[in-house]
Scaffold this motif. Structure first.
Motif, mmCIF file in Angstrom:
data_model
loop_
_atom_site.group_PDB
_atom_site.id
_atom_site.type_symbol
_atom_site.label_atom_id
_atom_site.label_comp_id
_atom_site.label_asym_id
_atom_site.label_seq_id
_atom_site.Cartn_x
_atom_site.Cartn_y
_atom_site.Cartn_z
ATOM 1 N N ALA A 108 17.321 17.190 26.255
ATOM 2 C CA ALA A 108 16.068 16.325 26.935
ATOM 3 C C ALA A 108 16.679 15.226 27.970
ATOM 4 O O ALA A 108 17.645 14.501 27.343
ATOM 5 N N PHE A 109 16.183 15.218 29.124
ATOM 6 C CA PHE A 109 16.693 14.152 29.701
ATOM 7 C C PHE A 109 15.574 13.230 30.522
ATOM 8 O O PHE A 109 14.329 13.939 30.611
ATOM 9 N N LEU A 110 16.077 12.109 31.099
ATOM 10 C CA LEU A 110 15.034 11.288 31.849
ATOM 11 C C LEU A 110 15.200 11.138 33.403
ATOM 12 O O LEU A 110 16.710 10.932 33.642
ATOM 13 N N PHE A 111 14.487 10.991 34.206
ATOM 14 C CA PHE A 111 14.798 10.827 35.568
ATOM 15 C C PHE A 111 13.722 9.656 36.181
ATOM 16 O O PHE A 111 12.521 9.463 35.612
ATOM 17 N N ASP A 112 14.167 8.676 36.974
ATOM 18 C CA ASP A 112 13.466 7.745 37.620
ATOM 19 C C ASP A 112 12.280 8.154 38.729
ATOM 20 O O ASP A 112 12.595 9.428 39.222
ATOM 21 N N LYS A 113 11.746 7.349 39.491
ATOM 22 C CA LYS A 113 10.626 7.937 40.231
ATOM 23 C C LYS A 113 11.528 8.477 41.747
ATOM 24 O O LYS A 113 10.882 9.041 42.472
ATOM 25 N N ASN A 114 12.795 8.020 41.772
ATOM 26 C CA ASN A 114 13.259 8.629 42.725
ATOM 27 C C ASN A 114 14.250 9.902 42.741
ATOM 28 O O ASN A 114 14.780 10.305 43.488
ATOM 29 N N GLY A 115 14.058 10.137 41.348
ATOM 30 C CA GLY A 115 14.562 11.599 40.892
ATOM 31 C C GLY A 115 15.921 11.316 40.565
ATOM 32 O O GLY A 115 17.037 12.313 40.382
ATOM 33 N N VAL A 116 16.134 10.069 40.077
ATOM 34 C CA VAL A 116 17.751 9.771 39.956
ATOM 35 C C VAL A 116 17.752 9.844 38.197
ATOM 36 O O VAL A 116 16.737 9.527 37.523
ATOM 37 N N PHE A 117 18.906 10.503 37.719
ATOM 38 C CA PHE A 117 19.391 10.763 36.366
ATOM 39 C C PHE A 117 19.420 9.435 35.675
ATOM 40 O O PHE A 117 20.291 8.603 35.846
ATOM 41 N N THR A 118 18.606 9.200 34.529
ATOM 42 C CA THR A 118 18.344 7.862 33.815
ATOM 43 C C THR A 118 19.061 8.061 32.607
ATOM 44 O O THR A 118 19.631 7.226 32.122
#
Length: 283
Positions: A108-118
């Motif tokens: 499972a992964f998270l990305f911010d509003k710019n589509g940047v890997f968080t």
């Protein structure tokens, strides 16, 4: 006997833990690795968006049985190559961009509003979601190993609640100055481990109708987007186990029930996400 089998099926499929809705709701995208299971009903999970990668192959450490009943048994019991493919296994095939990232099933992964890997979930996502409240889920936020171990973690992690507060309430984005370290000779230089604070290489995914979508666009726009990927056997039938056993042999009926049990077990995590994140109990 047949009623007993159905009763056993109900007992073996775990119930969702209802923790109630969390404060900051991510957009949740689910990626299915491999061919689409035609009996899966997306509408049961209204807060999740499902996409498919039919040309991805899920690897296993050995030969997986060609018989659906045998694969279902391995899935239910958590043993053998079928279970390993479902829990944590590497990918091959297409799109190559995703394969090169070194993504595994059940990550499972998270990305911010710019589509940047968080961040990436720290540990076993499927088991973790039934053991703690989602706000307390730990996500790895850097690819570089720490020189000192704190809180038992040799890497830098952050709780979902803290990350969400920064991205939702404070409007922050993921820093591009994260120290991910440099790949060593034994490392995969294209691994997502070295991409914290950066965008992933883009690739296309399909919706249930076969329409293509840019992954980069899907993970952009919201304060936080969570992407979860798993393997669901295309031959596990969600519906046959609920049919009457009339005109079926005992073996066929048992196999149908086992296939439905395996299918439900695989997607139980969706019910958990619905309940723990969105406060929605899946029937």
């Amino acid at each position: 006997m047949k009623k007993l089998v159905l009763f056993s099926m109900a007992l073996m499929v775990p119930m969702s833990s209802l923790f109630g809705q969390i404060k900051y709701l991510p957009k949740v995208i689910v990626l299915f690795y491999g061919e689409k299971n035609p009996t899966f009903d997306e509408s049961k999970y209204p807060d999740l968006k499902f996409y498919y990668l039919p040309d991805i192959k899920v690897e296993s450490s050995g030969k997986t049985s060609g018989k659906t009943a045998s694969r279902a048994f391995g899935s239910i019991m958590g043993v053998g190559n079928q279970a390993s493919k479902e829990s944590s296994a590497p990918l091959s095939g297409s799109p190559e961009q995703l394969v090169k990232l070194g993504v595994m099933t059940n990550d499972a992964f998270l990305f911010d509003k710019n589509g940047v890997f968080t961040g990436t979930y720290w540990g076993d996502f499927k088991s973790g979601i039934s053991e703690r409240k989602f706000d307390n889920f730990p996500f790895l936020v850097s690819g570089k190993k720490k020189t000192m171990v704190t809180d038992g973690n040799p890497y830098e992690t952050g709780k979902y609640a803290d990350l969400a507060k920064d991205h939702f309430k404070k409007g922050k984005t993921t820093s591009s100055k994260i120290n991910n370290g440099k790949p060593k000779k034994k490392d995969n230089p294209d691994s997502y481990r070295f991409l914290y604070g950066k965008k992933w290489p883009d690739f296309n995914v399909q919706d249930a109708e076969g329409n293509e979508h840019s992954f980069g666009e899907l993970v952009s726009g919201g304060p936080l987007t969570m992407v979860y990927g798993l393997f669901l056997d295309k031959d596990f039938n969600f519906n046959k186990g609920e049919e009457s056993g009339k005109d079926k042999s005992g073996k066929q009926y048992a196999n149908d029930v086992m296939g439905s049990m395996a299918a439900q077990k695989q997607v139980q995590v969706f019910s958990d996400i619905e309940s723990q994140v969105f406060g929605h109990k899946v029937k």
